[in-house]
Design a protein around this motif. Sequence first.
Motif, PDB file in Angstrom:
ATOM      1  N   TYR A 174      -6.320 -40.784  56.811  1.00 54.15           N
ATOM      2  CA  TYR A 174      -6.159 -39.765  57.663  1.00 54.15           C
ATOM      3  C   TYR A 174      -7.337 -39.225  58.486  1.00 54.15           C
ATOM      4  N   SER A 175      -8.450 -38.980  57.283  1.00 51.68           N
ATOM      5  CA  SER A 175      -9.908 -38.552  57.670  1.00 51.68           C
ATOM      6  C   SER A 175     -10.724 -39.361  58.219  1.00 51.68           C
ATOM      7  N   ARG A 176     -10.226 -40.936  57.971  1.00 54.45           N
ATOM      8  CA  ARG A 176     -11.254 -41.775  58.633  1.00 54.45           C
ATOM      9  C   ARG A 176     -10.910 -41.780  60.371  1.00 54.45           C
ATOM     10  N   THR A 177      -9.644 -41.858  60.619  1.00 50.83           N
ATOM     11  CA  THR A 177      -9.319 -41.650  62.086  1.00 50.83           C
ATOM     12  C   THR A 177     -10.033 -40.257  62.633  1.00 50.83           C
ATOM     13  N   ALA A 178     -10.008 -39.473  61.868  1.00 55.79           N
ATOM     14  CA  ALA A 178     -10.241 -37.756  62.496  1.00 55.79           C
ATOM     15  C   ALA A 178     -11.967 -37.996  62.501  1.00 55.79           C
ATOM     16  N   PHE A 179     -12.443 -38.401  61.307  1.00 57.97           N
ATOM     17  CA  PHE A 179     -13.904 -38.410  61.449  1.00 57.97           C
ATOM     18  C   PHE A 179     -14.353 -39.084  62.469  1.00 57.97           C
ATOM     19  N   ALA A 180     -13.975 -40.430  62.991  1.00 55.23           N
ATOM     20  CA  ALA A 180     -14.282 -40.984  63.977  1.00 55.23           C
ATOM     21  C   ALA A 180     -14.273 -40.311  65.350  1.00 55.23           C
ATOM     22  N   ASP A 181     -13.117 -39.690  65.581  1.00 54.36           N
ATOM     23  CA  ASP A 181     -12.812 -38.764  66.453  1.00 54.36           C
ATOM     24  C   ASP A 181     -13.962 -37.545  66.628  1.00 54.36           C
ATOM     25  N   LEU A 182     -14.269 -36.865  65.599  1.00 52.75           N
ATOM     26  CA  LEU A 182     -15.152 -36.069  65.593  1.00 52.75           C
ATOM     27  C   LEU A 182     -16.559 -36.273  65.786  1.00 52.75           C
ATOM     28  N   ARG A 183     -17.069 -37.507  65.317  1.00 52.53           N
ATOM     29  CA  ARG A 183     -18.310 -38.144  65.615  1.00 52.53           C
ATOM     30  C   ARG A 183     -18.456 -38.433  67.142  1.00 52.53           C
ATOM     31  N   ALA A 184     -17.258 -38.876  67.640  1.00 53.66           N
ATOM     32  CA  ALA A 184     -17.488 -39.179  68.980  1.00 53.66           C
ATOM     33  C   ALA A 184     -17.548 -38.022  70.044  1.00 53.66           C
ATOM     34  N   GLU A 185     -16.895 -37.055  69.703  1.00 45.75           N
ATOM     35  CA  GLU A 185     -16.892 -35.851  70.471  1.00 45.75           C
ATOM     36  C   GLU A 185     -17.955 -34.937  70.148  1.00 45.75           C
ATOM     37  N   THR A 186     -18.751 -35.002  69.072  1.00 45.89           N
ATOM     38  CA  THR A 186     -20.167 -34.241  68.962  1.00 45.89           C
ATOM     39  C   THR A 186     -21.443 -35.126  69.101  1.00 45.89           C
ATOM     40  N   GLY A 187     -21.232 -36.392  69.041  1.00 45.07           N
ATOM     41  CA  GLY A 187     -22.379 -36.951  68.968  1.00 45.07           C
ATOM     42  C   GLY A 187     -23.423 -36.662  68.190  1.00 45.07           C
ATOM     43  N   LEU A 204     -15.602 -55.100  48.713  1.00 39.30           N
ATOM     44  CA  LEU A 204     -16.245 -54.468  49.595  1.00 39.30           C
ATOM     45  C   LEU A 204     -15.250 -53.891  50.403  1.00 39.30           C
ATOM     46  N   THR A 205     -15.300 -52.455  50.955  1.00 37.98           N
ATOM     47  CA  THR A 205     -14.570 -51.584  51.799  1.00 37.98           C
ATOM     48  C   THR A 205     -15.418 -51.337  52.789  1.00 37.98           C
ATOM     49  N   PRO A 206     -14.999 -52.243  53.997  1.00 40.46           N
ATOM     50  CA  PRO A 206     -15.984 -52.192  55.192  1.00 40.46           C
ATOM     51  C   PRO A 206     -15.774 -51.017  56.122  1.00 40.46           C
ATOM     52  N   LYS A 207     -14.928 -50.292  55.964  1.00 43.70           N
ATOM     53  CA  LYS A 207     -14.687 -49.340  56.982  1.00 43.70           C
ATOM     54  C   LYS A 207     -15.535 -47.881  56.448  1.00 43.70           C
ATOM     55  N   ASP A 208     -16.143 -48.062  55.355  1.00 42.56           N
ATOM     56  CA  ASP A 208     -16.877 -46.908  54.750  1.00 42.56           C
ATOM     57  C   ASP A 208     -18.071 -46.667  55.398  1.00 42.56           C
ATOM     58  N   GLU A 209     -18.467 -45.338  55.351  1.00 44.32           N
ATOM     59  CA  GLU A 209     -19.748 -45.126  55.835  1.00 44.32           C
ATOM     60  C   GLU A 209     -20.858 -44.403  55.379  1.00 44.32           C
ATOM     61  N   THR A 210     -21.976 -44.260  55.863  1.00 44.96           N
ATOM     62  CA  THR A 210     -22.879 -43.676  54.996  1.00 44.96           C
ATOM     63  C   THR A 210     -23.573 -42.438  56.038  1.00 44.96           C
ATOM     64  N   GLY A 211     -24.227 -41.583  55.165  1.00 48.36           N
ATOM     65  CA  GLY A 211     -25.247 -40.732  56.103  1.00 48.36           C
ATOM     66  C   GLY A 211     -25.644 -39.641  55.078  1.00 48.36           C
ATOM     67  N   LEU A 243     -15.486 -36.209  46.824  1.00 41.58           N
ATOM     68  CA  LEU A 243     -14.913 -36.973  47.857  1.00 41.58           C
ATOM     69  C   LEU A 243     -15.018 -35.860  49.198  1.00 41.58           C
ATOM     70  N   GLY A 244     -15.833 -34.846  49.031  1.00 38.33           N
ATOM     71  CA  GLY A 244     -15.414 -33.673  49.951  1.00 38.33           C
ATOM     72  C   GLY A 244     -15.844 -34.262  51.276  1.00 38.33           C
ATOM     73  N   TRP A 245     -16.795 -34.813  51.437  1.00 37.47           N
ATOM     74  CA  TRP A 245     -17.211 -35.448  53.013  1.00 37.47           C
ATOM     75  C   TRP A 245     -16.475 -36.141  53.389  1.00 37.47           C
ATOM     76  N   THR A 246     -15.839 -37.273  52.447  1.00 37.93           N
ATOM     77  CA  THR A 246     -15.000 -38.157  52.934  1.00 37.93           C
ATOM     78  C   THR A 246     -13.526 -37.644  53.432  1.00 37.93           C
ATOM     79  N   MET A 247     -13.277 -36.704  52.864  1.00 39.58           N
ATOM     80  CA  MET A 247     -11.961 -36.009  53.312  1.00 39.58           C
ATOM     81  C   MET A 247     -11.867 -34.552  53.805  1.00 39.58           C
ATOM     82  N   SER A 248     -13.174 -34.341  54.250  1.00 36.26           N
ATOM     83  CA  SER A 248     -13.402 -32.948  54.831  1.00 36.26           C
ATOM     84  C   SER A 248     -12.664 -32.901  56.233  1.00 36.26           C
ATOM     85  N   THR A 249     -12.662 -33.941  57.248  1.00 35.50           N
ATOM     86  CA  THR A 249     -12.126 -33.749  58.563  1.00 35.50           C
ATOM     87  C   THR A 249     -10.697 -33.645  58.278  1.00 35.50           C
TER      88      THR A 249
END
Length: 416
Positions: free
Chosen positions: A114-127, A191-198, A382-388
């Motif tokens: 759930y956080s994966r899709t929400a995180f993508a939305d958040l990144r897109a809306e905030t840049g 490999l979990t290819p949908k994971d991100e870093t930052g 997993l705070g950042w992972t599950m934050s959104t």
Amino acid sequence: MKVIVLGAGIIGVTTAYQLAKAGHEVTVIDRQPGPALETSFANAGEVSFGYCSPWAAPGIPMKALKWVFMEHAPLILRPKLDWTMISWMLRMLSNCTSSRYAINKSRMLQLADYSRTAFADLRAETGIDYDHRMQGTLQLFRTQQQLDASGKDVKALAADGIPYEVLDRDACLAVEPALRHVSDKFVGGLLTPKDETGDCFKFTNSLAEKAAALGVKFRYNTGVNGLDIEGGKVRGVICEQERIAADKVVVALGSYTPLLLKRYGIALPVYPVKGYSLTLPIVDASRAPESTVMDETYKIAITRLGDRIRVGGMAEISGYTNDLGQARKRTLAHSVTDLFPGGDMDQATFWSGLRPMTPDGTPVIGPTKIDGLYLNTGHGTLGWTMSTGSALVISDLVSGRKPQIDATDLAVSRYG
């Protein structure tokens, strides 16, 4: 409604942002002079939607006994005559069964997805720019036994529809070319290819600015003495200098949440598990990771953050201590120099933070027995992972809406 969020780490700031978007008047209170200056400051840099498992797993008790005698052990226990520590550890041991592992991992994966899709939305809306990459996490197995044991994780990933790939040595090299210099030290990977870093610190600070633009007020350098509760309902927060009124309060104080709640009769089984990190500049890009490599032997994540390498991991159960043990530094240095000797160890910075861990691995998100008081804590590593996803669940609950995922088993009430 007036909503107070206690804590300006990644969980608190993300929660405040989503509450403000939902139309609430939000105030964030934190004892630090700015956001993300404690556990969110120098974490491993992973947003690991696929690499998401409870630490309480079958076989962990036996592994823990072996780790006691390892020089570079992933788990360090400093036992104390502390009933809180002892009871938390006993609860964790009770979750080290196949049936409990399956339940807990399923809950975690649901929230992470759930956080994966929400995180993508958040990144897109905030840049927001935060040295991010989207090339996945490679869990690296040094032995065939580790590769064979990954079957239970593969089964759970498949059951929840999380993309994954089991890789042999050559396939690992295609994902992380720098490993060609040490190809004799591993047999394969997952490999979990949908994971991100930052950089979580950069992300949280940028999101705090976006939240402020939405009207969120941040009260830094402000200690919290207690909650204002009347007639079984929260009325606000009592700070060092004043009382701040609110209709709802969300506690996102990480490991310190149970210390605040104990006086109000809420027994929250969250305990600090200290993690460590090294951050070092890259001097040879050909010997540095492209994304995140999880060294399964030492449970250490090695992550590319722009022109830096972040090395994070280990679990030290020692209470509320933030000392920097040099033995832990040597373990981090051993893992990164063994696999990716492309950083400048002479310029490395050493850090530690207290992860808020639950005995079952699943965070605590939802209402309490006190009307208007909500929790958003216990995310462990997993705070950042599950934050959104966690923030959206809280925003929905505070707003009187039904969350988009089943959040019943995320509340503190699951502990009885």
